[in-house]
Design a protein around this motif. Structure first.
Motif, mmCIF file in Angstrom:
data_model
loop_
_atom_site.group_PDB
_atom_site.id
_atom_site.type_symbol
_atom_site.label_atom_id
_atom_site.label_comp_id
_atom_site.label_asym_id
_atom_site.label_seq_id
_atom_site.Cartn_x
_atom_site.Cartn_y
_atom_site.Cartn_z
ATOM 1 N N PRO A 114 38.685 37.438 44.679
ATOM 2 C CA PRO A 114 38.370 35.667 45.608
ATOM 3 C C PRO A 114 39.194 34.906 45.178
ATOM 4 O O PRO A 114 38.788 34.007 46.537
ATOM 5 N N LYS A 159 30.314 35.508 48.766
ATOM 6 C CA LYS A 159 30.832 33.951 48.976
ATOM 7 C C LYS A 159 32.177 34.479 48.815
ATOM 8 O O LYS A 159 32.998 33.120 50.886
ATOM 9 N N SER A 160 33.197 34.889 48.963
ATOM 10 C CA SER A 160 34.190 35.589 48.966
ATOM 11 C C SER A 160 34.045 35.900 51.199
ATOM 12 O O SER A 160 35.294 35.774 51.858
ATOM 13 N N ARG A 180 31.344 42.748 48.061
ATOM 14 C CA ARG A 180 30.013 42.592 46.824
ATOM 15 C C ARG A 180 29.963 41.191 46.469
ATOM 16 O O ARG A 180 28.487 41.004 46.131
ATOM 17 N N ASP A 181 30.798 40.495 46.517
ATOM 18 C CA ASP A 181 31.500 38.791 46.894
ATOM 19 C C ASP A 181 31.141 38.327 47.782
ATOM 20 O O ASP A 181 31.544 37.950 48.781
ATOM 21 N N GLU A 218 34.822 46.404 45.904
ATOM 22 C CA GLU A 218 35.071 44.920 45.103
ATOM 23 C C GLU A 218 34.693 43.475 45.764
ATOM 24 O O GLU A 218 34.023 42.349 45.691
ATOM 25 N N GLU A 240 40.830 41.317 40.360
ATOM 26 C CA GLU A 240 39.987 40.113 39.551
ATOM 27 C C GLU A 240 40.604 38.703 40.713
ATOM 28 O O GLU A 240 39.445 37.570 40.956
#
Length: 598
Positions: free
Chosen positions: A477, A517-518, A514-515, A511, A474
């Motif tokens: 990002p 923005k990152s 899928r983000d 993970e 977590e």
């Protein structure tokens, strides 16, 4: 030598002068000065040359009397000398008394029987010579300071009788401030106890009003050695208290005044006060020491003065106030950067005392202890790291980190833990601690920039198992954002290192992919036109992200990474070609033939 008749005449003159000056009726300052200049000194100068007993001592007295006459003539040339209370009320009466004693001594020396004995007469002449030296010093001090040429009564009819010049106000000119400072230091050397006490109070008032400005004036216009002499145990306690306060102000006010205080030799007396002085003075003394040891020269001198053991003792629980403990720990933190001092700190038992402060001290003491332990662990080598671990330092630091809410305290604790992680035993313990990595995750997401950087470095440097790495996912990002936003190259490197470590786990790669923005941030960092980030860092993260088969390669390719990577390949950025190959697969030749839009 004069003949007997001359000596008899001198003796008669001596008797007349002594009788005249023995008159107890009050004399005005002008009358006293006139008596000294035109009666006492001329006679004594002649008597000193006429002496047939103890000739060597009288020659010395003649030299001092001649200098005194010259200085008094210079003083009397100023029309403002009557308004100076130091000259009028202190120096003139004391000088007149000394010269009267010399008149009596000259009369005894003219008597062949030497009344009272030769040894007693020698002693009395030596005492008189010392008194004359003191008067000459005081008079020259007033002349050098310019105070005799200042009309202290021009602004206030009552100021001629004032104990000290009025403290200048906020709008005072530099010349007025300089005159005040010179006046204060003149009184410290010439005045009575009451004068010195009130002069120090006035100096403290001015220093408190504008420390930076006044401290520079004190260095330029004052006489620091005379202030430092008041730190001596033999000095009156009333003066010593205020002198320590003034020196503490000077040590903390500016770099220039701090350096001057050290150069004049304040460190030794301050350490003695911290070691065995009254409790009320210890805090001010150690505050000055803490400020002074910010300079490496002073930090090195602490060990030379035997001050390490004094500072360690001041850190002991119950040895002083919490403020003294905190400042002593801060001083040790400054001293720890000096290589030669670290061995002394270990020998003097600093490690267990600092470890104990992590739980027993106040917040400032805890923070300073953590920083000092960090310096010792980084620069002290494996032996000191082992000693810290043996004393339970890592466990205490972890506890301090868990309990701390102050951002600076968290940063200091992390720095110490990071330094200890260079020890294999500490690294093994930390790497297997899910609770510690949970704290690192939280700090990466919400901590200060300094804490984020240290936490990211620990994630990068330690070797936790896959389970722990998944628990830190977590923070990914936040790490990508840290790479993009940080102005510090070291923070960007720490974030990139943490990402490459975490992306070794397939679930973490998924993970990140899928983000959106990152991924977008990562691709933007690859853009050659974006010079905020060195290109090797995002390339290394992309390599880690695309290490396995799956959707990560496709998503970063769809976000436009290939266009930027092609440019980076042409610029010979390490890793760019391999990253491009992973994303494009068998379409590499085709990609190179495409004319990418600009």
């Amino acid at each position: 030598m004069t003949d007997h008749a001359s000596l008899t005449s001198s003796a008669a003159a001596a008797a007349a002068a002594a009788e005249d000056d023995g008159d107890e009726s009050p004399r005005s300052p002008a009358e006293s000065l006139d008596l000294i200049l035109h009666r006492l000194l001329p006679f004594l100068l002649a008597a000193a040359l006429s002496a047939r007993s103890l000739v060597g001592r009288w020659r010395l007295l003649h030299s001092k009397l001649s200098l005194l006459l010259s200085a008094l003539v210079d003083s009397s040339a100023s029309p403002h000398w009557p308004s100076n209370p130091l000259f009028r009320d202190h120096l003139l009466p004391a000088l007149r008394s000394t010269l009267r004693d010399l008149l009596s001594l000259s009369d005894r020396c003219l008597d062949p029987s030497l009344p009272g004995g030769k040894l007693r007469l020698q002693s009395d002449l030596d005492i008189a010579a010392s008194a004359l030296s003191l008067h000459l010093h005081d008079l020259n001090l007033l002349l050098r300071s310019g105070l005799l040429h200042h009309d202290s009564s021009h602004s206030d009819p009552d100021s001629a009788a004032a104990i000290v010049l009025p403290v200048p106000g906020p709008s005072a000119s530099r010349a007025e401030l300089a005159l005040f400072v010179r006046d204060v230091f003149a009184r410290l050397q010439i005045g009575t106890l009451d004068l010195k006490h009130k002069a120090l109070d006035s100096l403290l008032d001015l220093l408190a009003a504008d420390p930076a400005k006044v401290s520079r004036l004190v260095v330029d216009e004052g006489d620091l050695p005379s202030l430092l002499r008041l730190l001596d145990p033999s000095a009156h306690s009333l003066l010593r208290d205020r002198a320590v306060a003034a020196i503490s102000h000077l040590a903390t006010a500016s770099d220039a005044s701090r350096h001057a205080v050290f150069e004049e030799g304040a460190l030794g007396p301050l350490l003695r006060l911290l070691d065995s002085g009254p409790a009320a003075l210890k805090e001010r003394a150690v505050a000055a020491i803490h400020a002074m040891t910010a300079d490496r020269a002073c930090a090195w001198a602490v060990s030379a003065y035997g001050g390490v053991s004094i500072l360690v003792a001041a850190c002991h629980t119950g040895s002083g106030s919490p403020a003294v403990q905190a400042l002593a720990a801060g001083s040790l933190k400054n001293v720890a950067v000096i290589e030669d001092s670290r061995a002394s700190m270990a020998e003097d038992g600093a490690v267990p005392v600092l470890v104990d402060l992590l739980v027993s001290g106040n917040l400032e003491a805890q923070k300073n202890a953590a920083l000092c332990l960090a310096s010792l662990a980084v620069m002290g080598g494996s032996e000191i790291r082992a000693a810290i671990l043996q004393e339970g330092g890592l466990r205490r630091l972890l506890q301090f980190l868990r309990d701390a809410s102050d951002p600076e305290a968290i940063d200091h604790a992390l720095r110490a833990i990071s330094a200890l992680s260079a020890s294999p035993a500490a690294a093994k313990l930390l790497s297997s601690s899910p609770s510690f990595f949970a704290q690192l995750t939280d700090l990466i997401k919400r901590g200060s920039l300094a804490s984020q950087q240290t936490a990211a470095s620990l994630v990068s440097d330690l070797a936790p198992g896959e389970v722990i790495k998944r628990s830190v996912a977590e923070s990914i990002p936040a790490l990508v954002k840290m790479m993009e936003c940080s102005k510090l190259g070291s923070a960007q490197q720490a974030a990139a290192g943490a990402l490459t470590s975490l992306l070794a786990v397939p679930s973490n790669r998924r993970e990140l992919s899928r983000d959106e923005k990152s991924v977008t941030r990562l691709v933007q960092m690859l853009d050659p036109r974006n010079d905020a980030v060195g290109k090797q860092l995002p390339v290394a993260v992309v390599l880690a992200m695309t290490a396995g088969r799956g959707g990560a390669r496709k998503r970063i390719g769809e976000a436009g990474a290939c266009h930027h990577l092609q440019k980076l390949v042409e610029a010979d950025v390490p890793g760019a070609k391999k990253a491009l190959q992973r994303i494009s697969g068998g379409r590499l030749k085709q990609l190179f033939s495409i004319g990418w839009p600009h």
